[in-house]
Design an enzyme around this catalytic site. Structure first.
Site, PDB file in Angstrom:
ATOM      1  N   GLU A  35       1.003  -1.060   0.075  1.00 20.09           N
ATOM      2  CA  GLU A  35       0.121  -0.082   0.012  1.00 20.09           C
ATOM      3  C   GLU A  35       0.882   1.142   0.123  1.00 20.09           C
ATOM      4  O   GLU A  35       1.885   1.135   0.750  1.00 20.09           O
ATOM      5  CB  GLU A  35      -0.823   0.088   1.246  1.00 20.09           C
ATOM      6  CG  GLU A  35      -2.257   0.649   1.356  1.00 20.09           C
ATOM      7  CD  GLU A  35      -2.679   0.515   2.578  1.00 20.09           C
ATOM      8  OE1 GLU A  35      -3.352   1.330   2.917  1.00 20.09           O
ATOM      9  OE2 GLU A  35      -2.932  -0.552   3.179  1.00 20.09           O
ATOM     10  N   ARG A 260       4.849 -12.853   9.648  1.00 21.09           N
ATOM     11  CA  ARG A 260       5.363 -11.543   9.335  1.00 21.09           C
ATOM     12  C   ARG A 260       6.540 -11.723  10.232  1.00 21.09           C
ATOM     13  O   ARG A 260       6.677 -12.303  11.191  1.00 21.09           O
ATOM     14  CB  ARG A 260       4.530 -10.319   9.600  1.00 21.09           C
ATOM     15  CG  ARG A 260       4.160 -10.172  11.215  1.00 21.09           C
ATOM     16  CD  ARG A 260       3.003  -9.158  11.218  1.00 21.09           C
ATOM     17  NE  ARG A 260       3.500  -7.884  10.877  1.00 21.09           N
ATOM     18  CZ  ARG A 260       3.196  -7.108   9.885  1.00 21.09           C
ATOM     19  NH1 ARG A 260       1.820  -7.662   9.281  1.00 21.09           N
ATOM     20  NH2 ARG A 260       3.394  -5.783   9.710  1.00 21.09           N
ATOM     21  N   LYS A 270       4.098   0.751   9.465  1.00 19.98           N
ATOM     22  CA  LYS A 270       4.323   1.909   8.883  1.00 19.98           C
ATOM     23  C   LYS A 270       3.665   2.940   9.925  1.00 19.98           C
ATOM     24  O   LYS A 270       4.234   4.186   9.663  1.00 19.98           O
ATOM     25  CB  LYS A 270       3.638   1.801   7.443  1.00 19.98           C
ATOM     26  CG  LYS A 270       4.679   0.984   6.732  1.00 19.98           C
ATOM     27  CD  LYS A 270       3.876   0.952   5.215  1.00 19.98           C
ATOM     28  CE  LYS A 270       2.848   0.130   4.995  1.00 19.98           C
ATOM     29  NZ  LYS A 270       2.296   0.052   3.614  1.00 19.98           N
TER      30      LYS A 270
HETATM   31  P1  ATP Z   1       1.522  -1.919   8.110  1.00 22.13           P
HETATM   32  O1  ATP Z   1       0.696  -2.938   8.964  1.00 22.13           O
HETATM   33  O2  ATP Z   1       2.723  -1.463   8.685  1.00 22.13           O
HETATM   34  O3  ATP Z   1       0.550  -0.879   7.587  1.00 22.13           O
HETATM   35  P2  ATP Z   1       1.302  -3.568   5.796  1.00 22.13           P
HETATM   36  O4  ATP Z   1       1.257  -4.873   6.010  1.00 22.13           O
HETATM   37  O5  ATP Z   1      -0.251  -3.220   5.774  1.00 22.13           O
HETATM   38  O6  ATP Z   1       2.038  -2.826   7.042  1.00 22.13           O
HETATM   39  P3  ATP Z   1       1.725  -3.363   2.932  1.00 22.13           P
HETATM   40  O7  ATP Z   1       2.311  -2.290   2.282  1.00 22.13           O
HETATM   41  O8  ATP Z   1       0.274  -3.707   3.077  1.00 22.13           O
HETATM   42  O9  ATP Z   1       2.031  -3.053   4.467  1.00 22.13           O
HETATM   43  O10 ATP Z   1       2.574  -4.705   2.879  1.00 22.13           O
HETATM   44  C1  ATP Z   1       2.913  -5.147   1.617  1.00 22.13           C
HETATM   45  C2  ATP Z   1       3.192  -6.753   1.852  1.00 22.13           C
HETATM   46  O11 ATP Z   1       4.244  -6.790   2.548  1.00 22.13           O
HETATM   47  C3  ATP Z   1       1.847  -7.270   2.140  1.00 22.13           C
HETATM   48  O12 ATP Z   1       1.816  -8.577   1.451  1.00 22.13           O
HETATM   49  C4  ATP Z   1       2.327  -7.758   3.599  1.00 22.13           C
HETATM   50  O13 ATP Z   1       1.831  -8.734   4.084  1.00 22.13           O
HETATM   51  C5  ATP Z   1       3.888  -7.700   3.686  1.00 22.13           C
HETATM   52  N1  ATP Z   1       4.552  -7.309   4.846  1.00 22.13           N
HETATM   53  C6  ATP Z   1       4.340  -6.208   5.359  1.00 22.13           C
HETATM   54  N2  ATP Z   1       4.788  -6.084   6.732  1.00 22.13           N
HETATM   55  C7  ATP Z   1       5.564  -7.489   6.864  1.00 22.13           C
HETATM   56  C8  ATP Z   1       6.442  -8.111   7.633  1.00 22.13           C
HETATM   57  N3  ATP Z   1       6.702  -7.285   8.843  1.00 22.13           N
HETATM   58  N4  ATP Z   1       6.865  -9.148   7.538  1.00 22.13           N
HETATM   59  C9  ATP Z   1       6.559  -9.827   6.199  1.00 22.13           C
HETATM   60  N5  ATP Z   1       5.824  -9.496   5.224  1.00 22.13           N
HETATM   61  C10 ATP Z   1       5.129  -8.044   5.475  1.00 22.13           C
HETATM   62 MG    MG Z   2      -1.389  -3.837   4.241  1.00 17.29          MG
END
Ligand code: ATP
Ligand code: MG
Length: 561
Positions: A35, A260, A270
């Site tokens: 995102e 994760r 984020k």
């Molecule tokens: P946040 O919870 O900080 O907003 P997010 O998961 O919503 O993070 P995205 O930009 O949606 O962030 O993530 C893109 C991809 O990266 C998704 O498929 C998510 O599952 C993966 N991802 C995000 N954080 C992690 C992590 N800590 N470990 C592994 N994969 C991750």
């Molecule tokens: Mg997300």
């Protein structure tokens, strides 16, 4: 990029089985769907290495898809940074770049199709009412009074939602699934909401936007994704993912969840990282203390060390916290073999070699990297006035201190044995200078008579040295798990007040006069350092310490236990 030897994991085993069963006509197609509301961090790197790594190893494809369905939060700056970071990590995405917002027209049509099939309806309950009607963990929900309205009526209202006739929050499109499902995600979830906000790509074309669960599965489907890999939080969304695709009879990717990455002494959310940037606790998303890819890059981490870290930690189905030391070891292991070793004195103490001729200068040979003889040697100047580290001298040495002390002899690396004759102090009693003698017979650092010394110190010749500013970094948070609530305190209370120490005047050997931004070195006995890519100039060098030579925290913890 070199072909990585990636370890297998449960996801690769699933793919192997699917290939054996000839699912998807033998295709393997993954995606990484960020995102664009923040910079990528080391957790995203785990997902990138997993998704792009699978595509690479199975001769498949991996799409970089911007999940830009939420208009209020997304910004083009983030899109650019994400592309840059994925490329830097070593994965090619330019030819497979997609935007969920490009599917808005088709998603709208799919939503109409669901209404026509009696599987979705426009609901006019207020957000509070929708929450009340949803029920609780122990109690099923209640049907919305709008649930059984005519298809025709829902279609008409949905069209008018799109045309901007209604205010935000007054209506939503909901899936008609099961208000008594034990899975909350299936209690008639919202699929579309009214949001009168411009979008970074579609401008003001839309005032209704699809919800994540609706857009995500259909974006996967439209792109022909075969394996949709996401983190464990989405396990309970999988039934909804499957439900939507089943109603529409479209290509149906398989969602697979993995744990994760959580890393000790930092946060990987984020929202929290943005808060650190906005409150000025760090200098920006690329502050070298940040767990972002831009921060790690600026700190001096290499893309290959991050890929190797991701391979080391593996992919599993249970959540855990990986120790920061594992990441640090990945870069240590690489730089130990690849970078030049040089001498730099961070906390200088002046040493005058009293029996060394005034005005004499000589050049001694130093080995660039004992791990790799092909890296050769270089010359370092020696002269009458030198600098050593303040903490390599003790006037009153404790039992296990073997470095320099009054009357004691030590080796200067690649140079000579020196012996401390006199300690010079200022009026306040602070040591400002040492007077030492040297033994000309020990040139190169060996004694012909077999005399032994117990310590070898690094040093630089004062006159020919370069000055530099050095930034030493420590963990951003003192707590191993800063996400654990600190007795009602704000999570930022766990920030490490000593995460950055700046030393304004350090002395470096002159071979560093060509150091370029981003270049990495081992400073002997002090750690791995990288020339800062933003603040360093020819006239004023700035180095960031990537990591110390050893795990300092392990030592401290041992001592205090
Ligand atoms: P946040 O919870 O900080 O907003 P997010 O998961 O919503 O993070 P995205 O930009 O949606 O962030 O993530 C893109 C991809 O990266 C998704 O498929 C998510 O599952 C993966 N991802 C995000 N954080 C992690 C992590 N800590 N470990 C592994 N994969 C991750
Ligand atoms: Mg997300």
């Amino acid at each position: 990029m070199e072909k990585a030897k990636t370890n297998s994991n449960f996801i690769r085993e699933i793919i192997d089985r699917d290939l054996k069963d000839n699912k998807n006509q033998g295709r393997v197609h993954t995606r990484f769907p960020p995102e664009p509301n923040g910079y990528l961090h080391i957790g995203h790197a785990k997902s990138i290495c997993l998704n792009f790594g699978i595509a690479r190893d199975y001769q498949g494809k991996c799409n970089l898809r911007f999940d830009d369905t939420n208009p209020a939060k997304e910004e083009s700056e983030y899109v650019e940074s994400i592309k840059k970071d994925v490329g830097w990590l070593g994965f090619e995405s330019a030819s497979n770049e997609f935007y969920a917002s490009d599917y808005f027209d088709r998603l709208y049509q799919y939503a109409r199709e669901l209404i026509q099939k009696g599987k979705a309806y426009v609901c006019e309950l207020s957000p509070e009412e929708i929450r009340d009607y949803r029920g609780s963990l122990t109690e099923g929900g209640k049907n919305s009074p709008c649930r059984d309205r005519l298809v025709k009526e829902s279609l008409d209202l949905f069209t008018r939602m799109k045309d901007g006739e209604f205010p935000e929050g007054s209506k939503v499109l909901r899936a008609k699934i099961d208000m008594s499902s034990p899975n909350f995600n299936l209690r008639d979830p919202a699929l579309y909401r009214i949001k009168k906000a411009g979008h970074h790509r579609t401008g003001n074309k839309w005032c209704i936007y699809p919800m994540y669960d609706f857009a995500h599965c259909l974006s996967d489907s439209l792109e022909g994704i075969t394996h949709s890999i996401c983190t464990l939080e989405f396990e309970n969304n999988r039934p909804l993912y499957d439900w939507i695709l089943d109603q529409l009879v479209v290509h149906h990717p398989r969602q697979i969840e993995f744990a994760r990455l959580n890393l000790s002494h930092t946060v990987l959310s984020k929202r929290k990282l943005l808060e650190l940037v906005e409150t000025g606790h760090v200098s920006g998303w690329d502050d070298p203390r940040m767990p972002t890819l831009s921060g790690l890059r600026r700190r001096g981490y290499t893309a290959s060390s991050i890929r190797s870290f991701c391979d080391t930690i593996g992919v599993a189905k249970f959540n855990s916290i990986v120790d920061m030391v594992v990441l640090e070891n990945a870069i240590r292991q690489e730089l130990n073999k690849t970078v030049q070793r040089v001498m730099a004195v961070l906390q200088p103490l002046k040493v005058v070699i009293v029996n060394y001729p005034e005005g004499k200068a000589e050049e001694l040979e130093a080995i660039n990297n004992p791990e790799d003889p092909a890296m050769g040697t270089r010359k370092i100047p020696f002269s009458k006035v030198l600098y050593i580290e303040q903490d390599d001298f003790k006037e009153d040495p404790p039992k296990k201190f073997f470095r320099l002390a009054p009357g004691r002899e030590v080796r200067l690396r690649y140079a000579y044995f020196i012996k401390c004759l006199e300690v010079i102090k200022d009026k306040t009693g602070r040591i400002i200078e040492l007077h030492c003698s040297y033994d000309p017979a020990t040139r190169g650092g060996d004694s012909p008579d077999g005399r032994k010394v117990k310590a070898t110190l690094h040093w630089v010749a004062a006159e020919k040295s370069l000055k530099a500013k050095i930034r030493l970094y420590d963990y951003l948070f003192t707590e191993r798990d800063p996400n654990k609530a600190l007795d009602g305190q704000d999570w930022k209370a766990g920030l490490n007040p000593k995460s950055l120490e700046v030393i304004d005047e350090c002395y470096l050997e002159p071979s560093l006069n060509n150091a370029q931004p981003g270049q990495r070195y081992q400073f002997e006995r002090k750690g791995y350092f990288c020339v800062d890519s933003l603040d360093s100039r020819d006239s004023s060098l700035v180095f960031n310490r990537i990591v110390s030579l050893k795990d300092e925290w392990a030592k401290i913890e041992k001592k205090t236990n």
